[in-house]
Write a protein that holds these residues in place. Structure first.
Motif, PDB file in Angstrom:
ATOM      1  N   ASN A  27      47.762   6.253  12.850  1.00 28.56           N
ATOM      2  CA  ASN A  27      49.215   6.911  12.538  1.00 28.56           C
ATOM      3  C   ASN A  27      50.298   5.973  11.865  1.00 28.56           C
ATOM      4  O   ASN A  27      49.983   4.756  11.855  1.00 28.56           O
ATOM      5  CB  ASN A  27      49.595   7.792  13.425  1.00 28.56           C
ATOM      6  N   ALA A  28      51.196   6.434  11.405  1.00 30.38           N
ATOM      7  CA  ALA A  28      52.268   5.471  10.685  1.00 30.38           C
ATOM      8  C   ALA A  28      53.066   4.627  11.584  1.00 30.38           C
ATOM      9  O   ALA A  28      53.392   3.558  11.219  1.00 30.38           O
ATOM     10  CB  ALA A  28      53.324   6.305  10.118  1.00 30.38           C
ATOM     11  N   ALA A  29      52.623   4.638  12.985  1.00 32.77           N
ATOM     12  CA  ALA A  29      53.250   3.619  13.735  1.00 32.77           C
ATOM     13  C   ALA A  29      52.242   2.465  13.876  1.00 32.77           C
ATOM     14  O   ALA A  29      52.315   1.404  13.936  1.00 32.77           O
ATOM     15  CB  ALA A  29      53.565   4.362  15.094  1.00 32.77           C
ATOM     16  N   MET A  30      50.871   2.918  13.983  1.00 35.08           N
ATOM     17  CA  MET A  30      49.658   2.005  14.243  1.00 35.08           C
ATOM     18  C   MET A  30      49.426   1.425  13.114  1.00 35.08           C
ATOM     19  O   MET A  30      49.112   0.195  12.976  1.00 35.08           O
ATOM     20  CB  MET A  30      48.473   2.915  14.812  1.00 35.08           C
ATOM     21  N   LEU A  31      49.490   2.048  11.763  1.00 33.92           N
ATOM     22  CA  LEU A  31      48.846   1.348  10.578  1.00 33.92           C
ATOM     23  C   LEU A  31      49.566  -0.014  10.197  1.00 33.92           C
ATOM     24  O   LEU A  31      48.852  -0.741   9.820  1.00 33.92           O
ATOM     25  CB  LEU A  31      48.814   2.388   9.424  1.00 33.92           C
ATOM     26  N   PRO A  32      50.688   0.028  10.355  1.00 39.19           N
ATOM     27  CA  PRO A  32      51.276  -1.286  10.157  1.00 39.19           C
ATOM     28  C   PRO A  32      50.864  -2.500  10.886  1.00 39.19           C
ATOM     29  O   PRO A  32      50.656  -3.563  10.376  1.00 39.19           O
ATOM     30  CB  PRO A  32      52.922  -1.285  10.500  1.00 39.19           C
ATOM     31  N   HIS A  33      50.483  -2.144  12.092  1.00 39.63           N
ATOM     32  CA  HIS A  33      49.876  -3.354  13.088  1.00 39.63           C
ATOM     33  C   HIS A  33      48.191  -3.713  12.358  1.00 39.63           C
ATOM     34  O   HIS A  33      48.034  -4.888  12.614  1.00 39.63           O
ATOM     35  CB  HIS A  33      49.644  -2.785  14.503  1.00 39.63           C
ATOM     36  N   LEU A  34      47.763  -2.754  11.906  1.00 40.08           N
ATOM     37  CA  LEU A  34      46.493  -2.995  11.175  1.00 40.08           C
ATOM     38  C   LEU A  34      46.581  -3.970  10.069  1.00 40.08           C
ATOM     39  O   LEU A  34      45.889  -4.927   9.882  1.00 40.08           O
ATOM     40  CB  LEU A  34      45.908  -1.885  10.929  1.00 40.08           C
ATOM     41  N   LEU A  35      47.663  -3.425   9.225  1.00 42.75           N
ATOM     42  CA  LEU A  35      47.699  -4.474   8.154  1.00 42.75           C
ATOM     43  C   LEU A  35      48.308  -5.665   8.472  1.00 42.75           C
ATOM     44  O   LEU A  35      47.888  -6.897   7.924  1.00 42.75           O
ATOM     45  CB  LEU A  35      49.079  -3.588   7.208  1.00 42.75           C
ATOM     46  N   GLN A  63      43.403  10.080   9.927  1.00 44.28           N
ATOM     47  CA  GLN A  63      44.724  10.347  10.264  1.00 44.28           C
ATOM     48  C   GLN A  63      44.904  11.008  11.525  1.00 44.28           C
ATOM     49  O   GLN A  63      44.407  12.393  11.584  1.00 44.28           O
ATOM     50  CB  GLN A  63      45.533  11.130   9.172  1.00 44.28           C
ATOM     51  N   GLU A  64      45.647  10.708  12.404  1.00 43.69           N
ATOM     52  CA  GLU A  64      45.915  11.395  13.581  1.00 43.69           C
ATOM     53  C   GLU A  64      46.822  12.874  13.175  1.00 43.69           C
ATOM     54  O   GLU A  64      47.818  12.972  12.506  1.00 43.69           O
ATOM     55  CB  GLU A  64      47.116  10.704  14.432  1.00 43.69           C
ATOM     56  N   LEU A  65      46.335  14.054  13.691  1.00 45.81           N
ATOM     57  CA  LEU A  65      47.048  15.271  13.503  1.00 45.81           C
ATOM     58  C   LEU A  65      47.893  15.584  14.391  1.00 45.81           C
ATOM     59  O   LEU A  65      47.821  16.213  15.331  1.00 45.81           O
ATOM     60  CB  LEU A  65      45.819  16.383  13.279  1.00 45.81           C
ATOM     61  N   PHE A  86      50.534   3.529   3.792  1.00 49.67           N
ATOM     62  CA  PHE A  86      49.696   2.968   5.024  1.00 49.67           C
ATOM     63  C   PHE A  86      48.153   3.061   4.796  1.00 49.67           C
ATOM     64  O   PHE A  86      47.491   1.993   4.535  1.00 49.67           O
ATOM     65  CB  PHE A  86      50.030   3.677   5.994  1.00 49.67           C
ATOM     66  N   HIS A  87      47.527   4.346   4.704  1.00 50.72           N
ATOM     67  CA  HIS A  87      46.096   4.367   4.362  1.00 50.72           C
ATOM     68  C   HIS A  87      45.576   3.755   3.005  1.00 50.72           C
ATOM     69  O   HIS A  87      44.736   2.817   3.248  1.00 50.72           O
ATOM     70  CB  HIS A  87      45.929   5.686   4.435  1.00 50.72           C
ATOM     71  N   HIS A  88      46.169   3.759   2.116  1.00 51.53           N
ATOM     72  CA  HIS A  88      45.599   3.273   0.901  1.00 51.53           C
ATOM     73  C   HIS A  88      45.963   1.812   0.843  1.00 51.53           C
ATOM     74  O   HIS A  88      45.257   0.979   0.217  1.00 51.53           O
ATOM     75  CB  HIS A  88      46.256   3.794  -0.322  1.00 51.53           C
ATOM     76  N   GLU A  89      47.184   1.483   1.476  1.00 46.32           N
ATOM     77  CA  GLU A  89      47.319  -0.405   1.680  1.00 46.32           C
ATOM     78  C   GLU A  89      45.952  -0.685   2.501  1.00 46.32           C
ATOM     79  O   GLU A  89      45.746  -1.875   2.050  1.00 46.32           O
ATOM     80  CB  GLU A  89      48.746  -0.288   2.327  1.00 46.32           C
ATOM     81  N   VAL A  90      45.695  -0.114   3.453  1.00 43.44           N
ATOM     82  CA  VAL A  90      44.540  -0.825   4.342  1.00 43.44           C
ATOM     83  C   VAL A  90      43.401  -0.971   3.321  1.00 43.44           C
ATOM     84  O   VAL A  90      42.759  -2.263   3.441  1.00 43.44           O
ATOM     85  CB  VAL A  90      43.958   0.230   5.624  1.00 43.44           C
ATOM     86  N   VAL A  91      43.071  -0.221   2.494  1.00 41.38           N
ATOM     87  CA  VAL A  91      41.871  -0.306   1.758  1.00 41.38           C
ATOM     88  C   VAL A  91      42.136  -1.196   0.694  1.00 41.38           C
ATOM     89  O   VAL A  91      41.156  -1.988   0.313  1.00 41.38           O
ATOM     90  CB  VAL A  91      41.549   1.103   0.906  1.00 41.38           C
ATOM     91  N   GLY A 111      37.370  11.603   7.862  1.00 36.73           N
ATOM     92  CA  GLY A 111      38.590  11.248   6.961  1.00 36.73           C
ATOM     93  C   GLY A 111      38.841  10.009   6.509  1.00 36.73           C
ATOM     94  O   GLY A 111      37.760   9.253   6.052  1.00 36.73           O
ATOM     95  N   ALA A 112      40.090   9.661   6.640  1.00 31.29           N
ATOM     96  CA  ALA A 112      40.298   8.347   6.169  1.00 31.29           C
ATOM     97  C   ALA A 112      39.659   7.256   7.099  1.00 31.29           C
ATOM     98  O   ALA A 112      39.289   6.191   6.687  1.00 31.29           O
ATOM     99  CB  ALA A 112      42.017   8.045   6.371  1.00 31.29           C
ATOM    100  N   GLY A 113      39.144   7.534   8.100  1.00 27.67           N
ATOM    101  CA  GLY A 113      38.333   6.381   8.911  1.00 27.67           C
ATOM    102  C   GLY A 113      37.003   6.337   8.372  1.00 27.67           C
ATOM    103  O   GLY A 113      36.666   4.950   8.279  1.00 27.67           O
ATOM    104  N   ALA A 114      36.410   7.324   7.680  1.00 29.91           N
ATOM    105  CA  ALA A 114      35.079   6.998   7.052  1.00 29.91           C
ATOM    106  C   ALA A 114      35.434   6.396   5.785  1.00 29.91           C
ATOM    107  O   ALA A 114      34.812   5.299   5.271  1.00 29.91           O
ATOM    108  CB  ALA A 114      34.588   8.462   6.627  1.00 29.91           C
ATOM    109  N   SER A 115      36.545   6.274   4.989  1.00 32.07           N
ATOM    110  CA  SER A 115      36.793   5.629   4.127  1.00 32.07           C
ATOM    111  C   SER A 115      37.261   4.208   4.355  1.00 32.07           C
ATOM    112  O   SER A 115      36.740   3.184   3.590  1.00 32.07           O
ATOM    113  CB  SER A 115      38.287   6.074   3.235  1.00 32.07           C
ATOM    114  N   PHE A 116      37.933   4.137   5.539  1.00 31.84           N
ATOM    115  CA  PHE A 116      37.878   2.572   5.975  1.00 31.84           C
ATOM    116  C   PHE A 116      36.902   1.864   6.286  1.00 31.84           C
ATOM    117  O   PHE A 116      36.285   0.641   5.733  1.00 31.84           O
ATOM    118  CB  PHE A 116      38.883   2.419   7.296  1.00 31.84           C
ATOM    119  N   ALA A 117      35.768   2.621   6.681  1.00 34.59           N
ATOM    120  CA  ALA A 117      34.511   2.191   6.998  1.00 34.59           C
ATOM    121  C   ALA A 117      33.844   1.709   5.456  1.00 34.59           C
ATOM    122  O   ALA A 117      33.139   0.390   5.372  1.00 34.59           O
ATOM    123  CB  ALA A 117      33.449   2.958   7.496  1.00 34.59           C
ATOM    124  N   LEU A 118      33.869   2.705   4.642  1.00 34.64           N
ATOM    125  CA  LEU A 118      33.051   2.183   3.428  1.00 34.64           C
ATOM    126  C   LEU A 118      33.867   1.183   2.588  1.00 34.64           C
ATOM    127  O   LEU A 118      33.431   0.807   1.442  1.00 34.64           O
ATOM    128  CB  LEU A 118      32.936   3.494   2.774  1.00 34.64           C
TER     129      LEU A 118
END
Ligand code: T3D
Length: 260
Positions: A27-35, A63-65, A86-91, A111-118
Protein backbone atom coordinates in the motif's frame (compact mmCIF):
# COMPACT_ATOMS: atom_id res chain seq x y z
CA UNK A 1 5.56 -3.97 12.55
CA UNK A 2 8.39 -3.19 10.14
CA UNK A 3 6.78 -4.00 6.81
CA UNK A 4 10.04 -4.19 4.86
CA UNK A 5 12.85 -6.18 6.41
CA UNK A 6 16.43 -5.88 5.19
CA UNK A 7 19.09 -8.49 5.86
CA UNK A 8 22.63 -7.44 5.03
CA UNK A 9 24.95 -10.27 4.05
CA UNK A 10 28.49 -10.40 2.74
CA UNK A 11 28.13 -8.80 -0.69
CA UNK A 12 24.34 -8.97 -0.98
CA UNK A 13 21.10 -7.95 0.68
CA UNK A 14 17.77 -9.63 1.17
CA UNK A 15 14.63 -7.47 1.13
CA UNK A 16 11.57 -9.10 2.65
CA UNK A 17 7.99 -7.91 2.17
CA UNK A 18 6.61 -8.38 5.63
CA UNK A 19 2.82 -8.20 5.93
CA UNK A 20 2.22 -11.93 6.09
CA UNK A 21 -1.37 -11.69 7.33
CA UNK A 22 -2.25 -9.90 4.06
CA UNK A 23 0.00 -12.07 1.88
CA UNK A 24 2.33 -9.05 1.74
CA UNK A 25 -0.17 -6.89 -0.15
CA UNK A 26 1.40 -3.46 -0.60
CA UNK A 27 0.00 0.00 0.00
CA UNK A 28 0.97 3.66 -0.20
CA UNK A 29 2.33 3.63 3.34
CA UNK A 30 4.53 0.59 2.80
CA UNK A 31 5.87 1.16 -0.71
CA UNK A 32 8.09 4.15 0.19
CA UNK A 33 9.89 1.83 2.61
CA UNK A 34 10.44 -0.70 -0.17
CA UNK A 35 11.76 2.06 -2.43
CA UNK A 36 14.05 3.25 0.37
CA UNK A 37 15.33 -0.28 0.94
CA UNK A 38 16.12 -0.65 -2.77
CA UNK A 39 17.88 2.73 -2.75
CA UNK A 40 19.90 1.75 0.31
CA UNK A 41 21.07 -1.44 -1.41
CA UNK A 42 21.98 0.58 -4.49
CA UNK A 43 23.94 3.08 -2.39
CA UNK A 44 25.86 0.39 -0.50
CA UNK A 45 29.08 -0.08 -2.44
CA UNK A 46 29.61 -3.47 -0.86
CA UNK A 47 26.23 -4.70 -2.10
CA UNK A 48 26.44 -6.59 -5.39
CA UNK A 49 23.12 -8.47 -5.51
CA UNK A 50 19.63 -8.35 -3.99
CA UNK A 51 17.13 -11.07 -3.14
CA UNK A 52 13.50 -9.92 -2.99
CA UNK A 53 11.10 -12.26 -1.23
CA UNK A 54 8.04 -12.35 1.02
CA UNK A 55 7.42 -13.52 4.55
CA UNK A 56 4.84 -16.14 5.41
CA UNK A 57 2.93 -18.06 2.76
CA UNK A 58 2.71 -15.31 0.11
CA UNK A 59 5.19 -13.39 -2.03
CA UNK A 60 2.94 -10.36 -2.64
CA UNK A 61 -0.82 -10.14 -3.25
CA UNK A 62 -0.49 -6.85 -5.13
CA UNK A 63 -2.10 -3.61 -4.05
CA UNK A 64 -3.90 -3.85 -0.74
CA UNK A 65 -7.60 -3.67 -1.41
CA UNK A 66 -8.07 -1.19 1.43
CA UNK A 67 -8.15 2.56 2.07
CA UNK A 68 -5.85 3.53 -0.88
CA UNK A 69 -8.36 2.18 -3.36
CA UNK A 70 -11.56 3.00 -1.52
CA UNK A 71 -13.63 5.90 -2.91
CA UNK A 72 -13.39 8.94 -0.63
CA UNK A 73 -15.41 12.17 -0.31
CA UNK A 74 -13.73 13.45 -3.50
CA UNK A 75 -14.81 10.45 -5.55
CA UNK A 76 -13.04 7.37 -6.84
CA UNK A 77 -9.40 6.64 -5.99
CA UNK A 78 -6.68 8.08 -8.23
CA UNK A 79 -5.06 4.85 -9.34
CA UNK A 80 -2.94 6.57 -11.98
CA UNK A 81 -1.10 8.60 -9.35
CA UNK A 82 -0.89 5.60 -7.04
CA UNK A 83 0.65 3.49 -9.80
CA UNK A 84 2.99 6.21 -11.06
CA UNK A 85 4.23 7.19 -7.64
CA UNK A 86 4.70 3.83 -5.99
CA UNK A 87 4.12 0.55 -7.84
CA UNK A 88 5.75 1.64 -11.07
CA UNK A 89 8.62 3.25 -9.23
CA UNK A 90 9.45 -0.15 -7.70
CA UNK A 91 9.68 -1.64 -11.20
CA UNK A 92 11.71 1.31 -12.52
CA UNK A 93 14.20 1.01 -9.68
CA UNK A 94 14.64 -2.74 -10.03
CA UNK A 95 15.11 -2.46 -13.76
CA UNK A 96 17.41 0.59 -13.68
CA UNK A 97 19.50 -0.73 -10.79
CA UNK A 98 23.12 -1.71 -11.29
CA UNK A 99 22.35 -4.68 -9.04
CA UNK A 100 21.08 -8.06 -10.16
CA UNK A 101 17.74 -8.78 -8.45
CA UNK A 102 16.85 -12.38 -7.61
CA UNK A 103 13.14 -12.67 -6.91
CA UNK A 104 12.48 -15.63 -4.63
CA UNK A 105 8.76 -16.18 -5.04
CA UNK A 106 7.82 -18.08 -1.91
CA UNK A 107 4.05 -18.12 -2.46
CA UNK A 108 1.28 -16.43 -4.38
CA UNK A 109 2.30 -13.45 -6.53
CA UNK A 110 -0.84 -11.60 -7.60
CA UNK A 111 -1.54 -8.35 -9.45
CA UNK A 112 1.28 -5.88 -8.96
CA UNK A 113 2.96 -8.56 -6.83
CA UNK A 114 3.35 -10.76 -9.90
CA UNK A 115 4.77 -7.76 -11.77
CA UNK A 116 7.30 -7.10 -9.02
CA UNK A 117 8.39 -10.73 -9.27
CA UNK A 118 8.75 -10.58 -13.05
CA UNK A 119 10.73 -7.34 -12.82
CA UNK A 120 13.54 -9.38 -11.23
CA UNK A 121 16.56 -10.37 -13.27
CA UNK A 122 16.41 -13.99 -12.17
CA UNK A 123 13.15 -15.38 -10.81
CA UNK A 124 13.10 -18.52 -8.69
CA UNK A 125 9.77 -19.79 -7.37
CA UNK A 126 8.78 -22.37 -4.81
CA UNK A 127 6.92 -25.18 -6.54
CA UNK A 128 3.76 -24.36 -4.54
CA UNK A 129 3.84 -20.69 -5.58
CA UNK A 130 1.33 -19.33 -8.06
CA UNK A 131 1.24 -16.33 -10.37
CA UNK A 132 -2.10 -14.56 -10.82
CA UNK A 133 -2.93 -11.65 -13.10
CA UNK A 134 -5.55 -10.72 -10.53
CA UNK A 135 -6.36 -7.30 -12.00
CA UNK A 136 -9.25 -8.47 -14.21
CA UNK A 137 -10.89 -10.20 -11.27
CA UNK A 138 -11.58 -6.79 -9.76
CA UNK A 139 -12.15 -4.79 -12.95
CA UNK A 140 -8.62 -3.43 -13.32
CA UNK A 141 -6.02 -3.81 -16.03
CA UNK A 142 -2.49 -5.19 -15.80
CA UNK A 143 0.02 -2.69 -14.42
CA UNK A 144 3.47 -2.43 -12.90
CA UNK A 145 4.85 -3.70 -16.19
CA UNK A 146 2.68 -6.81 -16.53
CA UNK A 147 1.62 -5.92 -20.07
CA UNK A 148 5.28 -5.39 -20.96
CA UNK A 149 6.79 -8.42 -19.26
CA UNK A 150 4.18 -11.07 -20.02
CA UNK A 151 4.04 -11.01 -23.85
CA UNK A 152 7.83 -10.90 -23.99
CA UNK A 153 8.20 -13.79 -21.58
CA UNK A 154 5.40 -16.16 -22.55
CA UNK A 155 4.23 -14.88 -25.95
CA UNK A 156 1.13 -12.97 -26.96
CA UNK A 157 -1.41 -15.82 -26.82
CA UNK A 158 -0.58 -16.88 -23.29
CA UNK A 159 -0.14 -13.32 -22.05
CA UNK A 160 -3.55 -12.24 -23.32
CA UNK A 161 -5.30 -15.25 -21.80
CA UNK A 162 -3.57 -14.75 -18.45
CA UNK A 163 -4.51 -11.05 -18.41
CA UNK A 164 -8.08 -11.57 -19.58
CA UNK A 165 -8.93 -14.65 -17.54
CA UNK A 166 -6.96 -13.97 -14.36
CA UNK A 167 -6.29 -17.69 -13.91
CA UNK A 168 -3.50 -18.71 -11.57
CA UNK A 169 -0.60 -20.66 -12.99
CA UNK A 170 1.74 -22.70 -10.88
CA UNK A 171 5.50 -22.35 -10.70
CA UNK A 172 6.22 -25.42 -12.84
CA UNK A 173 4.01 -24.03 -15.60
CA UNK A 174 5.64 -20.61 -15.21
CA UNK A 175 9.02 -22.26 -15.71
CA UNK A 176 7.83 -24.35 -18.66
CA UNK A 177 6.41 -21.24 -20.33
CA UNK A 178 9.61 -19.26 -19.80
CA UNK A 179 8.02 -16.81 -17.38
CA UNK A 180 10.60 -17.53 -14.69
CA UNK A 181 14.07 -19.05 -14.50
CA UNK A 182 13.30 -22.00 -12.24
CA UNK A 183 10.72 -23.69 -10.05
CA UNK A 184 12.35 -25.34 -7.05
CA UNK A 185 11.22 -27.49 -4.14
CA UNK A 186 9.61 -25.32 -1.47
CA UNK A 187 12.22 -26.35 1.08
CA UNK A 188 15.04 -25.38 -1.29
CA UNK A 189 13.89 -21.86 -2.21
CA UNK A 190 15.78 -20.03 0.51
CA UNK A 191 19.04 -21.91 0.00
CA UNK A 192 18.84 -21.73 -3.80
CA UNK A 193 18.04 -18.02 -3.86
CA UNK A 194 20.81 -17.27 -1.37
CA UNK A 195 23.28 -19.37 -3.35
CA UNK A 196 22.27 -17.43 -6.45
CA UNK A 197 22.84 -14.11 -4.67
CA UNK A 198 26.28 -15.25 -3.48
CA UNK A 199 27.15 -16.40 -6.98
CA UNK A 200 26.08 -13.05 -8.43
CA UNK A 201 27.90 -11.17 -5.68
CA UNK A 202 31.10 -12.89 -6.79
CA UNK A 203 30.52 -12.24 -10.48
CA UNK A 204 31.97 -9.24 -12.35
CA UNK A 205 29.69 -6.44 -11.12
CA UNK A 206 30.23 -3.99 -13.97
CA UNK A 207 29.52 -6.68 -16.54
CA UNK A 208 26.28 -7.59 -14.74
CA UNK A 209 25.26 -3.92 -14.73
CA UNK A 210 26.06 -3.68 -18.44
CA UNK A 211 23.92 -6.78 -19.13
CA UNK A 212 21.03 -5.03 -17.37
CA UNK A 213 21.60 -1.97 -19.57
CA UNK A 214 21.56 -4.15 -22.70
CA UNK A 215 18.39 -5.97 -21.78
CA UNK A 216 16.66 -2.73 -20.83
CA UNK A 217 17.41 -1.34 -24.28
CA UNK A 218 16.68 -4.39 -26.38
CA UNK A 219 12.89 -4.02 -26.43
CA UNK A 220 13.04 -0.65 -28.19
CA UNK A 221 16.19 -1.13 -30.29
CA UNK A 222 16.69 -2.42 -33.81
CA UNK A 223 19.33 -5.11 -34.29
CA UNK A 224 21.79 -2.51 -35.57
CA UNK A 225 21.18 -0.22 -32.58
CA UNK A 226 21.66 -3.16 -30.26
CA UNK A 227 24.90 -4.12 -32.02
CA UNK A 228 26.16 -0.56 -31.48
CA UNK A 229 25.21 -0.72 -27.81
CA UNK A 230 26.90 -4.11 -27.39
CA UNK A 231 30.07 -2.83 -29.05
CA UNK A 232 30.21 0.17 -26.72
CA UNK A 233 29.60 -1.87 -23.59
CA UNK A 234 32.05 -4.55 -24.73
CA UNK A 235 34.61 -1.79 -25.23
CA UNK A 236 34.09 -0.77 -21.60
CA UNK A 237 34.25 -4.37 -20.41
CA UNK A 238 37.45 -4.93 -22.37
CA UNK A 239 39.16 -2.15 -20.41
CA UNK A 240 38.11 -3.55 -17.02
CA UNK A 241 40.27 -5.22 -14.40
CA UNK A 242 37.67 -8.01 -14.27
CA UNK A 243 38.32 -8.89 -17.91
CA UNK A 244 42.06 -8.93 -17.35
CA UNK A 245 41.55 -11.19 -14.33
CA UNK A 246 39.12 -13.44 -16.24
CA UNK A 247 41.61 -14.03 -19.04
CA UNK A 248 44.50 -14.48 -16.60
CA UNK A 249 42.50 -17.04 -14.60
CA UNK A 250 41.57 -18.91 -17.78
CA UNK A 251 45.20 -19.13 -18.82
CA UNK A 252 46.27 -20.15 -15.30
CA UNK A 253 43.49 -22.79 -15.21
CA UNK A 254 42.08 -21.45 -11.91
CA UNK A 255 38.76 -19.82 -10.90
CA UNK A 256 38.72 -16.04 -11.43
CA UNK A 257 38.74 -13.66 -8.47
CA UNK A 258 36.78 -10.63 -9.62
CA UNK A 259 37.13 -7.25 -7.87
CA UNK A 260 34.99 -6.90 -4.72
O1 T3D B 1 -2.86 2.32 -8.76
C1 T3D B 1 -2.60 1.13 -8.82
O2 T3D B 1 -1.57 0.71 -9.44
C2 T3D B 1 -3.47 0.15 -8.09
C3 T3D B 1 -2.79 -1.11 -8.02
C4 T3D B 1 -3.15 -2.13 -8.77
C5 T3D B 1 -2.29 -3.27 -8.87
C6 T3D B 1 -2.85 -4.47 -8.23
O3 T3D B 1 -2.09 -5.15 -7.63
S1 T3D B 1 -4.49 -4.84 -8.46
C7 T3D B 1 -4.61 -6.45 -7.76
C8 T3D B 1 -4.77 -6.41 -6.29
N1 T3D B 1 -4.67 -7.73 -5.74
C9 T3D B 1 -5.67 -8.60 -5.81
O4 T3D B 1 -6.73 -8.35 -6.34
C10 T3D B 1 -5.45 -9.93 -5.13
C11 T3D B 1 -6.44 -10.12 -4.01
N2 T3D B 1 -6.17 -11.38 -3.34
C12 T3D B 1 -6.58 -12.55 -3.82
O5 T3D B 1 -7.17 -12.66 -4.87
C13 T3D B 1 -6.24 -13.75 -3.02
O6 T3D B 1 -6.00 -13.33 -1.68
C14 T3D B 1 -5.02 -14.52 -3.54
C15 T3D B 1 -5.38 -15.20 -4.87
C16 T3D B 1 -3.82 -13.61 -3.72
C17 T3D B 1 -4.65 -15.62 -2.51
O7 T3D B 1 -5.78 -16.36 -2.17
P1 T3D B 1 -5.76 -17.30 -0.87
O8 T3D B 1 -7.06 -18.04 -0.88
O9 T3D B 1 -4.51 -18.08 -0.85
O10 T3D B 1 -5.68 -16.31 0.37
P2 T3D B 1 -6.84 -15.39 0.98
O11 T3D B 1 -7.56 -16.13 2.05
O12 T3D B 1 -7.65 -14.80 -0.10
O13 T3D B 1 -5.95 -14.20 1.62
C18 T3D B 1 -5.36 -14.34 2.90
C19 T3D B 1 -5.53 -13.03 3.62
O14 T3D B 1 -4.86 -12.00 2.89
C20 T3D B 1 -7.01 -12.62 3.68
O15 T3D B 1 -7.17 -11.88 4.87
P3 T3D B 1 -8.10 -12.47 6.06
O16 T3D B 1 -9.44 -12.75 5.49
O17 T3D B 1 -7.39 -13.72 6.50
O18 T3D B 1 -8.06 -11.38 7.10
C21 T3D B 1 -7.13 -11.67 2.52
O19 T3D B 1 -8.17 -10.75 2.65
C22 T3D B 1 -5.79 -10.99 2.58
N3 T3D B 1 -5.43 -10.41 1.26
C23 T3D B 1 -4.98 -11.06 0.20
N4 T3D B 1 -4.77 -10.21 -0.80
C24 T3D B 1 -5.08 -9.00 -0.33
C25 T3D B 1 -5.52 -9.12 0.99
N5 T3D B 1 -5.91 -8.07 1.70
C26 T3D B 1 -5.90 -6.86 1.10
N6 T3D B 1 -5.49 -6.68 -0.17
C27 T3D B 1 -5.07 -7.71 -0.91
N7 T3D B 1 -4.63 -7.50 -2.19
Amino acid sequence: MNEILTETHDGWRKLILNRPAKLNAVNAAMLPHLLAAIDAAEADRFCRAVVLTGSGRGFCAGQELGPDVTPGPDGPPDLKTLADTFHHEVVRRIRSSRLPFVCAVNGVAAGAGASFALAGDIVLAARSATFVQAFIRIGLVPDSGASFFLPRLVGDARARALAMLGDAIDADTAERWGMIWKSVDDAALVSESEAMAIRLANAPADALAAIKTMFAATAANTLYQQLDLEAGLQGDAGRSADFAEGVRAFRDKRPPRFAR
